[in-house]
Structures are given as structure tokens and as C-alpha cells.
Design an enzyme around this catalytic site. Structure first.
Site, mmCIF file in Angstrom:
data_model
loop_
_atom_site.group_PDB
_atom_site.id
_atom_site.type_symbol
_atom_site.label_atom_id
_atom_site.label_comp_id
_atom_site.label_asym_id
_atom_site.label_seq_id
_atom_site.Cartn_x
_atom_site.Cartn_y
_atom_site.Cartn_z
ATOM 1 N N CYS A 131 0.833 -1.212 0.000
ATOM 2 C CA CYS A 131 0.000 0.000 0.000
ATOM 3 C C CYS A 131 0.860 1.250 0.000
ATOM 4 O O CYS A 131 1.435 1.624 1.027
ATOM 5 C CB CYS A 131 -0.930 -0.021 1.212
ATOM 6 S SG CYS A 131 -1.907 1.478 1.396
ATOM 7 N N CYS A 134 -0.325 4.067 2.284
ATOM 8 C CA CYS A 134 -0.044 3.837 3.710
ATOM 9 C C CYS A 134 1.440 4.048 4.014
ATOM 10 O O CYS A 134 1.788 4.645 5.024
ATOM 11 C CB CYS A 134 -0.386 2.407 4.118
ATOM 12 S SG CYS A 134 -1.927 1.814 3.445
ATOM 13 N N ASP A 135 2.315 3.542 3.175
ATOM 14 C CA ASP A 135 3.731 3.436 3.538
ATOM 15 C C ASP A 135 4.677 4.314 2.710
ATOM 16 O O ASP A 135 5.870 4.377 3.017
ATOM 17 C CB ASP A 135 4.187 1.972 3.415
ATOM 18 C CG ASP A 135 3.402 1.065 4.356
ATOM 19 O OD1 ASP A 135 3.015 1.551 5.440
ATOM 20 O OD2 ASP A 135 3.160 -0.101 4.003
#
Ligand code: NDP
Length: 306
Positions: A131, A134-135
Site C-alpha cells: 500500500c 499507507c507506507d
């Protein structure tokens, strides 16, 4: 007979449990094979509102579970193997046990497709990610790889290009599967490069417990080379966990549950929340939001208001 059964214990399932238990619906959560959901496979969550320094993913999920428990949610470990939504009350089979319920919230998530390399799962959250939203922030000004050639991979690459120094897309063929518009967009970005006809055969470095590079094999020549990098994003897409729902609910062509007017599915009394019904956003916070909607929708249904 149960009032409400929630299938899944990620942010969607647990948020719906918090709302439903506070509304005195006595919900039961079937936790599934990965209690806490996909978030528990990562380390720090930096985009959950309210934590300026980030929050440990496991702690976040444990806290959500405790919060739901505090208001009376009952938890059952196990997986729903079968469901009958064709007549009311609905019947669920968990292990060998059958349970009847007036309403169901399905929050079983979607599993990212992985390469199948043994080191991949061990390094997830330590340089391997599924993701970018997200990261990606952890890879500012770093070298990253994106594996895959579909729209998911292009979307990840485009997002990462704004943060990382360089993004290299590793694709197993010499043409992308992604839509033309996404291909054009990605190809126009200067710091996105493409390595064609190639697959990742090993991720380094398990001994250091972090990603330092990958062995890439050109499948036409058989030649293997080492590509140093700080992060590897697996962009092969997701498989919604809906096998047990085939012929029970309306699903889209990729197996995601179709919802309308909030969390309602094609069967009255059955609601869906989180990644299982979301081919687009797939974020913990959007899942939690829809979990809230599902609990409110279920409450109205149980009270006979819908
Ligand atoms: P796709 O199935 O379309 O693409 C998966 C990609 O991963 C393919 O390029 C495939 O290669 C590659 N792949 C699969 N398995 C492996 C493997 N083991 N090793 C190496 N490569 C592998 O999935 P997506 O998630 O990209 O898209 C699914 C659907 O969702 C599509 O309809 C897409 O349009 C849509 N979508 C739309 C978005 C948007 O519009 N913004 C964003 C994301 C998805 P190969 O091509 O050789 O099969």
C-alpha cells in the site's frame, strides 16, 4: 438466535462492533483467520488521525477490540465457512457450529496478491509493502520498486513518484495491462522507469531484517541481476475475501461486494464494510467509516425502520 453477527475483525468489523454494542444490539464478531485484519501485518500506522507520532498497528487493533468488548461485544475465533442468505433468519456455519442471525455485517477484507517468495511476508512492514498510500511516506527520497503492470501498480508508482527519488516498475511482460490513460500518465513521469520481461526472484536482506534490494530475473534471457532499493511495493491487486458469498450476494466482476445507499447489499439485512466492498480506497480509516455506517444501517433494519 442472534441479533447481529459481524464477520471480520479489522477496522471495519471492529468499528461496526463498537457502534452496534453501544446501540445495545449485542453483536457477535467472528474474528476470522487474521484477527485485527490486514493492518496487523504492518508495523507503524502514521495516517490514523489522532496520533501525531504514529501508532503501532497491533496496539491500534487491540485497542479497538478492547473498546468493542467494553460495550459488550462477544468475540468468536474461527472462520465462516458457509452462509445462507436466501432465507431469514440468516444461517452461518463457523467451524462445525451453525448460528442464526437477524442481520449480518460482512467485513472480511481483501487479501493483497503476493509474489509467493518466502522472504516477502517476513519483510512486510520492513520495506515490503502492498500500500503506497499507507507506507510511501517512509520512502521519501529513496529508491523503490513497484511490481506489477496493472492499474494498481501504475497507481502505486504514480503516487510514489511524488515522494521517492526513483521508482522502478518491474513487469513480467513487455506491455502493461493497465488502462491506456494510467500507462500514459506513468510513462510521462521522469522518475518512473520500467524494467520489462522481468520478475523478482529474491528480496534482500532477511539477515538485516530490512529491504536492501532484489534479485531480478529477465525471463527472456534468464539473466539475474541485483537491483539495490529501499522498498518494494507489491502492486498485483487484491482478492476480496468473498468466496463463501458466491451465489448469495451481488458481487462485481472482481468479486467485491456491491453496496448502495451506504452499506446495503443486494440482500436486505446484510451489510458490507471495508475492503471487501471497496475496490478503490482500501484505507483503514475509510473502512472504519463504512463500519460505522453498516452498524447504523443494521440498527435501523433490526428496529424495523427500513
Ligand atoms: P490486474 O489483474 O489488472 O493486474 C495485475 C498485474 O500484476 C498484471 O500486470 C499481472 O501481470 C501482474 N501479476 C499478477 N501476478 C503476478 C505475479 N505472480 N508475478 C508478477 N506479476 C504478476 O489487477 P489490478 O489490481 O491492477 O486491477 C484490477 C482491476 O481494478 C482492474 O479492472 C483495474 O482497472 C481496476 N483498478 C482501477 C484503478 C483505477 O482506475 N485508478 C486502480 C486500481 C485498479 P500480467 O499483465 O502479465 O498478467
Amino acid at each position: 438466535m442472534n441479533n447481529l453477527i459481524i464477520i471480520g475483525s479489522g477496522p471495519a468489523g471492529l468499528t461496526s462492533a463498537i457502534y452496534a454494542s453501544r446501540a445495545q444490539l449485542n453483536p457477535i464478531v467472528i474474528e476470522g483467520m487474521e484477527p485485527g485484519g490486514q493492518l496487523t501485518t504492518t508495523t507503524v500506522v502514521e495516517n490514523w488521525p489522532g496520533y501525531p507520532d504514529g501508532v503501532d498497528a497491533q496496539t491500534l487493533m487491540n485497542n479497538m477490540r478492547e473498546q468493542a468488548k467494553r460495550f459488550g461485544t462477544e468475540f468468536i475465533s474461527g472462520e465462516v465457512k458457509k452462509i445462507d442468505l436466501k432465507k431469514e433468519p440468516f444461517t452461518l456455519t463457523v467451524g462445525t457450529e451453525k448460528r442464526d442471525t437477524n442481520a449480518v455485517i460482512i467485513a472480511t477484507g481483501a487479501s493483497p496478491k503476493m509474489l509467493g517468495l518466502s522472504e516477502e511476508k517476513k519483510l512486510i512492514g520492513r520495506g515490503v509493502s502492498t500500500c503506497a498510500t499507507c507506507d510511501g511516506f517512509f520512502f521519501r527520497e529513496k529508491e523503490v520498486l513497484v511490481v506489477g503492470g496493472g492499474d494498481t501498480a501504475m497507481e502505486e508508482a504514480i503516487y510514489l513518484s511524488t515522494l521517492a527519488k526513483n521508482v522502478t516498475v518491474i513487469h513480467r511482460r513487455d506491455e502493461l495491462r493497465a488502462s491506456k490513460i494510467m500507462q500514459q500518465k506513468a510513462k510521462r513521469i521522469k522518475n518512473i522507469n520500467f524494467t520489462w520481461d522481468s520478475v523478482v526472484v529474491e528480496i534482500h536482506d532477511l539477515h538485516k531484517n530490512t529491504v536492501t534490494g532484489a534479485s531480478i530475473k529477465n525471463i527472456r534471457t534468464g539473466k539475474v541481476f541485483l537491483k539495490e532499493c529501499d522498498g518494494i511495493f507489491i502492486g498485483l491487486g487484491h482478492i476480496p475475501n468473498t468466496d463463501f458469498l458466491i451465489n448469495q450476494l451481488e458481487l462485481d466482476k472482481n468479486g467485491f461486494i456491491l453496496t448502495r445507499n451506504g452499506s446495503k447489499t443486494s440482500v436486505p439485512g446484510v451489510f458490507a464494510a471495508g475492503d471487501v466492498s471497496d475496490p478503490v480506497y482500501k484505507q483503514a480509516i475509510t473502512s472504519a467509516g463504512k463500519g460505522c455506517m453498516a452498524a447504523l444501517d443494521a440498527e435501523k433494519f433490526i428496529q424495523g425502520l427500513e
